[in-house]
Design an enzyme around this catalytic site. Structure first.
Site, mmCIF file in Angstrom:
data_model
loop_
_atom_site.group_PDB
_atom_site.id
_atom_site.type_symbol
_atom_site.label_atom_id
_atom_site.label_comp_id
_atom_site.label_asym_id
_atom_site.label_seq_id
_atom_site.Cartn_x
_atom_site.Cartn_y
_atom_site.Cartn_z
ATOM 1 N N SER A 15 49.705 28.251 37.568
ATOM 2 C CA SER A 15 49.360 29.553 38.119
ATOM 3 C C SER A 15 50.410 29.950 39.154
ATOM 4 C CB SER A 15 47.978 29.509 38.779
ATOM 5 O OG SER A 15 47.638 30.767 39.324
ATOM 6 N N GLU A 34 39.432 34.257 38.069
ATOM 7 C CA GLU A 34 40.354 35.372 38.336
ATOM 8 C C GLU A 34 39.822 36.672 37.745
ATOM 9 O OE1 GLU A 34 44.427 36.197 36.216
ATOM 10 O OE2 GLU A 34 44.728 34.632 37.719
ATOM 11 N N TYR A 35 39.269 36.607 36.524
ATOM 12 C CA TYR A 35 38.680 37.800 35.903
ATOM 13 C C TYR A 35 37.618 38.392 36.827
ATOM 14 C CZ TYR A 35 40.530 37.211 31.094
ATOM 15 O OH TYR A 35 41.317 37.140 29.983
ATOM 16 N N LYS A 60 42.686 25.164 34.271
ATOM 17 C CA LYS A 60 43.363 26.465 34.287
ATOM 18 C C LYS A 60 42.526 27.529 33.586
ATOM 19 C CE LYS A 60 46.892 29.286 34.955
ATOM 20 N NZ LYS A 60 46.830 30.320 33.937
ATOM 21 N N HIS A 118 40.011 28.532 36.081
ATOM 22 C CA HIS A 118 40.741 29.310 37.087
ATOM 23 C C HIS A 118 40.900 30.758 36.626
ATOM 24 C CE1 HIS A 118 44.639 31.123 38.174
ATOM 25 N NE2 HIS A 118 44.539 30.535 39.340
ATOM 26 N N ASN A 119 41.293 30.944 35.371
ATOM 27 C CA ASN A 119 41.519 32.295 34.880
ATOM 28 C C ASN A 119 40.210 33.066 34.718
ATOM 29 O OD1 ASN A 119 44.163 31.415 34.777
ATOM 30 N ND2 ASN A 119 44.578 32.399 32.821
#
Length: 290
Positions: free
Chosen positions: A111, A170-171, A163, A166-167
């Site tokens: 990231s 993030e959304y 990850k 994590h994403n």
């Protein structure tokens, strides 16, 4: 330390420069000749001293093909790192195939985006301890300075799993800021929406790098008038929701943020037409005609 790096796009190219600045020797290969240090994977392998370490930074759709070709020019004792956004479930079968050739495998969630060269990259890695330990000089050079920004998350697959989550987070964060922006922009009271976001950047519990980036975007286009609402997703949000269903984890915010991206691609939503029709039928509510 020497490192081969396959894929020199926005992320890979910046990673090469950050590693070189830290004193590492990086030999990069890309199918765009103007970006590449060598003409082929075989030439890259010849320039690396055994045992080699090669980091693959290509789109998920071509990762397997790239790793298969790369394995043909590597030897027993070498290590391949997949730093792309592969699905975590692809990692274990990939590691097994490479292990048959005596090649180690580490999956790395990365990231940092286009800012990583300057700020460092957060790294979430999965793999055997001996492989991760061998690559630590590379990880140390890529991560931000200080105690944070790196984790050996577990065995093969754990890096990409971390990850993926994590994403998904993030959304959700991005969509919360986006909904706040829309409400502020429609308010009759607030006359300086960009100024509100600036006021949040220090001293508030909602400050973050994403907030800083939204502030930057509003500086460039205060009403975001130049942008289309169409928002793509690259897969990780879907995989996160898939895992939530598999493990029966309630994931209301991330799922809603993912579905909002789908809604952004509809010029004319059939579902919302049905909602309007139902409201008219049961409550006599007014509808808008074309």
């Amino acid at each position: 330390m020497q490192l081969g790096l396959v894929g020199l796009g926005r992320m890979g190219g910046n990673m090469r420069e950050r590693l070189r600045a830290a004193g590492h020797e990086v030999i990069g290969y890309d199918n765009q000749a103007e970006l590449s240090d060598v003409a082929s994977l075989a030439e890259m392998a010849k320039k690396l001293d055994a045992p080699r370490a090669v980091w693959v930074m290509v789109p998920a759709a071509v990762t397997d093909e790239t790793i298969t070709k790369l394995a043909e020019v590597l030897d027993t004792g070498d290590i391949i790192v997949d730093g792309g956004n592969s699905r975590f479930s692809d990692d274990a079968p990939r590691a097994e195939r490479l292990n048959e050739r005596g090649i180690g495998y580490v999956d790395a969630g990365v990231s940092g985006g286009v800012w990583g060269r300057q700020n460092g990259y957060a790294l979430m890695v999965g793999g055997a301890k001996e492989h991760v330990d061998r690559l630590m000089p590379i990880f140390e050079a890529l991560k931000p300075a200080g105690e944070f920004g790196f984790v050996h998350a577990g065995p093969v697959g754990a890096g990409h799993y971390a990850k993926m989550v994590h994403n998904g987070v993030e959304y959700g964060l991005m969509h919360a800021y986006a909904e706040g922006y829309e409400l502020l922009a429609k308010s009759e009271l607030v006359t300086d929406v960009p100024g509100v976001f600036k006021s949040w950047r220090e001293g508030t519990v909602v400050r973050s790098w994403l907030l800083d980036l939204l502030d930057r975007a509003l500086d460039e286009d205060p009403k975001l008038a130049e942008l289309s609402p169409y928002t793509e997703d690259t897969g990780e949000g879907r995989w996160t929701v898939d895992e939530a269903v598999r493990l029966a984890v309630p994931m209301n915010v991330i799922a809603a943020a993912l579905f909002a991206r789908f809604a952004s691609r509809q010029d004319d939503s059939p579902a919302m037409k049905a909602v309007a029709a139902l409201r008219q039928q049961f409550g006599g509510h007014a509808v808008r005609k074309r």
